[in-house]
Design a protein around this motif. Structure first.
Motif, PDB file in Angstrom:
ATOM      1  N   SER A  14       0.852  -1.178   0.000  1.00 53.36           N
ATOM      2  CA  SER A  14       0.000   0.000   0.000  1.00 53.36           C
ATOM      3  C   SER A  14       0.897   1.240   0.000  1.00 53.36           C
ATOM      4  N   LEU A  15       0.387   2.374   0.453  1.00 50.83           N
ATOM      5  CA  LEU A  15       1.146   3.620   0.314  1.00 50.83           C
ATOM      6  C   LEU A  15       2.493   3.577   1.040  1.00 50.83           C
ATOM      7  N   GLY A  16       2.505   3.078   2.283  1.00 51.69           N
ATOM      8  CA  GLY A  16       3.750   3.052   3.040  1.00 51.69           C
ATOM      9  C   GLY A  16       4.830   2.230   2.362  1.00 51.69           C
ATOM     10  N   GLY A  17       4.461   1.036   1.893  1.00 54.05           N
ATOM     11  CA  GLY A  17       5.424   0.192   1.199  1.00 54.05           C
ATOM     12  C   GLY A  17       5.901   0.819  -0.086  1.00 54.05           C
ATOM     13  N   LEU A  18       4.998   1.464  -0.818  1.00 56.32           N
ATOM     14  CA  LEU A  18       5.373   2.114  -2.074  1.00 56.32           C
ATOM     15  C   LEU A  18       6.276   3.320  -1.846  1.00 56.32           C
ATOM     16  N   PHE A  19       6.041   4.073  -0.778  1.00 54.55           N
ATOM     17  CA  PHE A  19       6.942   5.183  -0.456  1.00 54.55           C
ATOM     18  C   PHE A  19       8.376   4.673  -0.300  1.00 54.55           C
ATOM     19  N   ALA A  20       8.541   3.668   0.556  1.00 59.57           N
ATOM     20  CA  ALA A  20       9.881   3.134   0.815  1.00 59.57           C
ATOM     21  C   ALA A  20      10.475   2.501  -0.433  1.00 59.57           C
ATOM     22  N   ALA A  21       9.674   1.730  -1.156  1.00 61.11           N
ATOM     23  CA  ALA A  21      10.163   1.021  -2.334  1.00 61.11           C
ATOM     24  C   ALA A  21      10.621   1.991  -3.417  1.00 61.11           C
ATOM     25  N   LEU A  22       9.886   3.076  -3.601  1.00 60.17           N
ATOM     26  CA  LEU A  22      10.264   4.042  -4.626  1.00 60.17           C
ATOM     27  C   LEU A  22      11.562   4.746  -4.273  1.00 60.17           C
ATOM     28  N   VAL A  23      11.730   5.107  -3.007  1.00 61.85           N
ATOM     29  CA  VAL A  23      12.995   5.707  -2.567  1.00 61.85           C
ATOM     30  C   VAL A  23      14.156   4.770  -2.873  1.00 61.85           C
ATOM     31  N   LEU A  24      14.015   3.502  -2.503  1.00 58.69           N
ATOM     32  CA  LEU A  24      15.102   2.537  -2.685  1.00 58.69           C
ATOM     33  C   LEU A  24      15.362   2.269  -4.164  1.00 58.69           C
ATOM     34  N   LYS A  25      14.321   2.222  -4.974  1.00 55.30           N
ATOM     35  CA  LYS A  25      14.505   2.049  -6.409  1.00 55.30           C
ATOM     36  C   LYS A  25      15.286   3.218  -6.996  1.00 55.30           C
ATOM     37  N   ARG A  26      14.930   4.447  -6.610  1.00 54.61           N
ATOM     38  CA  ARG A  26      15.614   5.626  -7.121  1.00 54.61           C
ATOM     39  C   ARG A  26      17.102   5.618  -6.755  1.00 54.61           C
ATOM     40  N   LEU A  27      17.421   4.968  -5.623  1.00 49.10           N
ATOM     41  CA  LEU A  27      18.818   4.890  -5.184  1.00 49.10           C
ATOM     42  C   LEU A  27      19.603   3.780  -5.869  1.00 49.10           C
ATOM     43  N   GLY A  28      18.932   3.028  -6.738  1.00 44.67           N
ATOM     44  CA  GLY A  28      19.633   2.008  -7.508  1.00 44.67           C
ATOM     45  C   GLY A  28      19.539   0.603  -6.975  1.00 44.67           C
ATOM     46  N   HIS A  29      18.776   0.400  -5.919  1.00 41.07           N
ATOM     47  CA  HIS A  29      18.657  -0.935  -5.332  1.00 41.07           C
ATOM     48  C   HIS A  29      17.591  -1.767  -6.067  1.00 41.07           C
ATOM     49  N   THR A  30      17.717  -3.072  -5.980  1.00 42.85           N
ATOM     50  CA  THR A  30      16.719  -3.983  -6.525  1.00 42.85           C
ATOM     51  C   THR A  30      15.649  -4.197  -5.468  1.00 42.85           C
ATOM     52  N   VAL A  31      14.414  -3.835  -5.799  1.00 45.95           N
ATOM     53  CA  VAL A  31      13.351  -3.819  -4.791  1.00 45.95           C
ATOM     54  C   VAL A  31      12.188  -4.692  -5.242  1.00 45.95           C
ATOM     55  N   ARG A  32      11.779  -5.556  -4.347  1.00 45.11           N
ATOM     56  CA  ARG A  32      10.599  -6.387  -4.592  1.00 45.11           C
ATOM     57  C   ARG A  32       9.596  -6.167  -3.472  1.00 45.11           C
ATOM     58  N   ILE A  33       8.378  -5.829  -3.835  1.00 46.14           N
ATOM     59  CA  ILE A  33       7.289  -5.701  -2.866  1.00 46.14           C
ATOM     60  C   ILE A  33       6.535  -7.019  -2.787  1.00 46.14           C
ATOM     61  N   LEU A  34       6.272  -7.465  -1.565  1.00 53.12           N
ATOM     62  CA  LEU A  34       5.406  -8.621  -1.328  1.00 53.12           C
ATOM     63  C   LEU A  34       4.117  -8.101  -0.688  1.00 53.12           C
ATOM     64  N   GLU A  35       3.017  -8.194  -1.421  1.00 57.56           N
ATOM     65  CA  GLU A  35       1.720  -7.722  -0.946  1.00 57.56           C
ATOM     66  C   GLU A  35       0.788  -8.920  -0.756  1.00 57.56           C
ATOM     67  N   ARG A  36       0.121  -8.976   0.384  1.00 65.02           N
ATOM     68  CA  ARG A  36      -0.717 -10.142   0.682  1.00 65.02           C
ATOM     69  C   ARG A  36      -2.041 -10.135  -0.072  1.00 65.02           C
ATOM     70  N   ASN A  37      -2.520  -8.990  -0.519  1.00 65.76           N
ATOM     71  CA  ASN A  37      -3.786  -8.929  -1.245  1.00 65.76           C
ATOM     72  C   ASN A  37      -3.726  -9.833  -2.476  1.00 65.76           C
TER      73      ASN A  37
END
Length: 403
Positions: A14-37
Motif C-alpha cells: 500500500s502507500l507506506g510500502g510504495l513510499f519506501a520502495a520508490l525511494v530505494l529504487k531511485r537509489l539504484g537498489h533492486t526492490v521487490r514488494i510482497l503484498e498479501r492482497n
C-alpha cells in the motif's frame, strides 16, 4: 549504511510500502514488494487523505510525473445542529485521495498504466522493481550476512527468498512486527469511523457551500463528523467532477451486541477492523442513515444518506517500542510502527516522512541509530497526540460540541 546495491524486500504494497520502495529504487537498489492482497491492484475504497507537508514533499521529490494530486481547502469551519456556521478559521490544507496517490506511486515504481497519470520512462541509475501480490509472509530469519524470508505465494506454494534488507510496511497489524514483538497488538478504542464519498456535482447548494473548498466539522457528545473535497474519478481535480469525502466517528462498546452486529457483513462474516465497501448489511445502513437525519446538521445528513456504499473502520491504537531488528537488516515503517488515530491526519505523512529519512540513511547522511531515534520520536509523539484528540472527541467535551 553500505553504498553497495542491495536486494531489498518490502513487505506491504500500500502507500507506506510504495513510499519506501520508490525511494530505494531511485537509489539504484533492486526492490521487490510482497503484498498479501490476492489481486494485482489494491481495491480503492474511495478514502480521502489530508496531504500534509511530508506527503507533499515526497511527491515533489520522487514523483517524476509531477501529476497534480491535491484539492486546496482554504477554510476550516464548524457547524451547529441546524447547519449554521458557528466558527471559522482561515486555514489552508491540501486534500487528496488514497487511490490517486496509489496509482501515481505504482506508475513511478513498477510502471502500472492507468487513467490517473502517465507512466514515466526509466530514470538514470535507478534499480529494478517488482510487485508480487498474493504473498503471505511466514517467517524472517538471519542467515549469514543476509535475511531469509519465507512466504506463501499466490499459488499456495511455500517459497523462500534472500535479501540484504527487509522493510516491514505492512500496516498496523504488521506480520513483520509480530514476528519480532508478538505481544504488540492493535487495541480497539471504543469507537469506529463510518466513511464514504458522494459526487460533488450531485450535492445540494447548501452541501456545496458547506464542503467545497472547506474543511467542515460538527461535534456533539460522543460524535464527530468531518467532510472535505477530494479528487474524483481517475484523480480528476476538475470542479464538478470531484468527490466530497466524509468521516463520521461513532462510539460502540467493544463487547456490545451493537458493535458485533455492525462488524458482521451482509454474508454473515465477522470483521475485526474494517468492514469493506459493499459489505454493510442493509438494515445497519438504513439505521445509520436515520441516525444521521436525527442528530446531524442537514448538510452532513444529506451526504451520508446519498452515499451508496460507505465502509467502516474500527479505530485502534498500536505503538511498537522499536522499529529496527537484526542489526538493521529488518526495519519497520509507517503504520507498522505506529497506527495513529485518524484525527491526526498523519498516517500517510508518517510513512512519507519515514521513507525520506530512509533516503538519508541509505545515502550515509545519518546513522542507523539516528534513523531509529528520529522515526520513533515522530511515531511516539503523534500517536500520543492522536489518543488525546480521540479521547476528547469521543469521550470528553470538545469546545465547539453541540449539546
Amino acid at each position: 549504511m553500505s553504498t553497495k546495491r542491495l536486494k531489498v524486500i518490502v513487505v506491504g504494497g500500500s502507500l507506506g510500502g510504495l513510499f519506501a520502495a520508490l525511494v530505494l529504487k531511485r537509489l539504484g537498489h533492486t526492490v521487490r514488494i510482497l503484498e498479501r492482497n490476492p489481486t494485482p491492484l489494491l481495491h480503492n475504497q474511495g478514502a480521502g487523505v489530508v496531504a500534509g507537508g511530508d506527503t507533499q514533499a515526497f511527491f515533489s521529490k520522487y514523483d517524476v510525473t509531477q501529476h497534480p494530486i491535491v484539492v486546496t481547502s482554504k477554510i476550516r469551519h464548524y457547524l451547529d445542529r441546524e447547519g449554521n456556521q458557528i466558527h471559522t478559521e482561515n486555514t489552508v490544507q491540501k486534500m487528496t485521495s488514497w487511490d490517486l496517490l496509489y496509482y501515481v506511486l505504482r506508475a513511478n515504481f513498477d510502471g502500472v498504466k492507468s487513467a490517473y497519470c502517465d507512466v514515466p520512462g526509466p530514470q538514470e541509475g535507478e534499480g529494478k522493481a517488482m510487485y508480487s501480490y498474493g504473498c503471505i509472509v511466514k517467517n524472517v530469519t538471519k542467515q549469514n550476512e543476509g535475511i531469509e524470508l519465507e512466504y506463501e505465494d499466490n499459488q499456495g506454494k511455500i517459497e523462500t527468498t534472500m535479501a540484504d534488507l527487509v522493510i516491514g510496511a505492512d500496516g498496523p497489524s504488521s506480520k513483520i512486527r509480530g514476528l519480532f514483538m508478538p505481544d504488540v497488538k492493535r487495541e480497539y478504542t471504543g469507537y469506529v469511523a463510518w466513511r464514504g464519498t458522494v459526487p460533488e456535482k450531485s450535492a445540494s447548494p447548501a452541501a456545496k457551500e458547506a464542503f467545497v473548498g472547506k474543511f467542515a466539522f460538527f461535534h456533539a457528545e460522543g460524535v464527530q463528523i468531518l467532510a472535505y473535497t477530494i479528487p474524483g474519478e481517475n484523480g480528476s481535480l476538475e470542479v464538478g467532477r470531484r468527490l466530497i469525502n466524509w468521516v463520521w466517528y461513532c462510539n460502540y462498546l467493544a463487547d456490545s451486541d451493537e458493535y458485533t452486529e455492525l462488524m458482521t457483513d451482509s454474508e454473515g462474516q465477522q470483521h475485526h477492523f474494517t468492514l469493506p465497501v459493499g459489505k454493510i448489511r442493509n438494515e445497519t445502513l438504513q439505521q445509520q442513515r436515520k441516525y444521521a437525519r436525527d442528530i446531524l446538521p442537514p448538510q452532513f445528513a444529506e451526504i451520508i444518506c446519498e452515499t451508496e456504499q460507505p465502509f467502516v473502520q474500527a479505530i485502534t491504537d498500536v505503538l511498537s517500542p522499536r522499529n529496527v531488528f537484526l542489526d538493521g537488516k529488518v526495519m519497520l515503517l509507517g503504520d507498522a510502527v505506529a497506527g495513529f488515530r485518524p484525527h491526526t491526519a498523519a498516517s500517510t505523512s508518517q510513512a512519507a516522512f519515514h521513507a525520506q529519512v530512509l533516503d538519508d540513511l541509505m545515502r550515509g547522511r545519518i546513522r542507523l541509530e539516528d534513523w531509529e531515534r528520529v522515526t520513533m520520536d515522530y511515531a511516539r509523539s503523534m500517536q500520543k497526540r492522536g489518543v488525546q484528540m480521540g479521547e476528547r472527541s469521543q469521550f470528553g467535551k470538545h469546545p465547539l460540541a453541540q449539546s
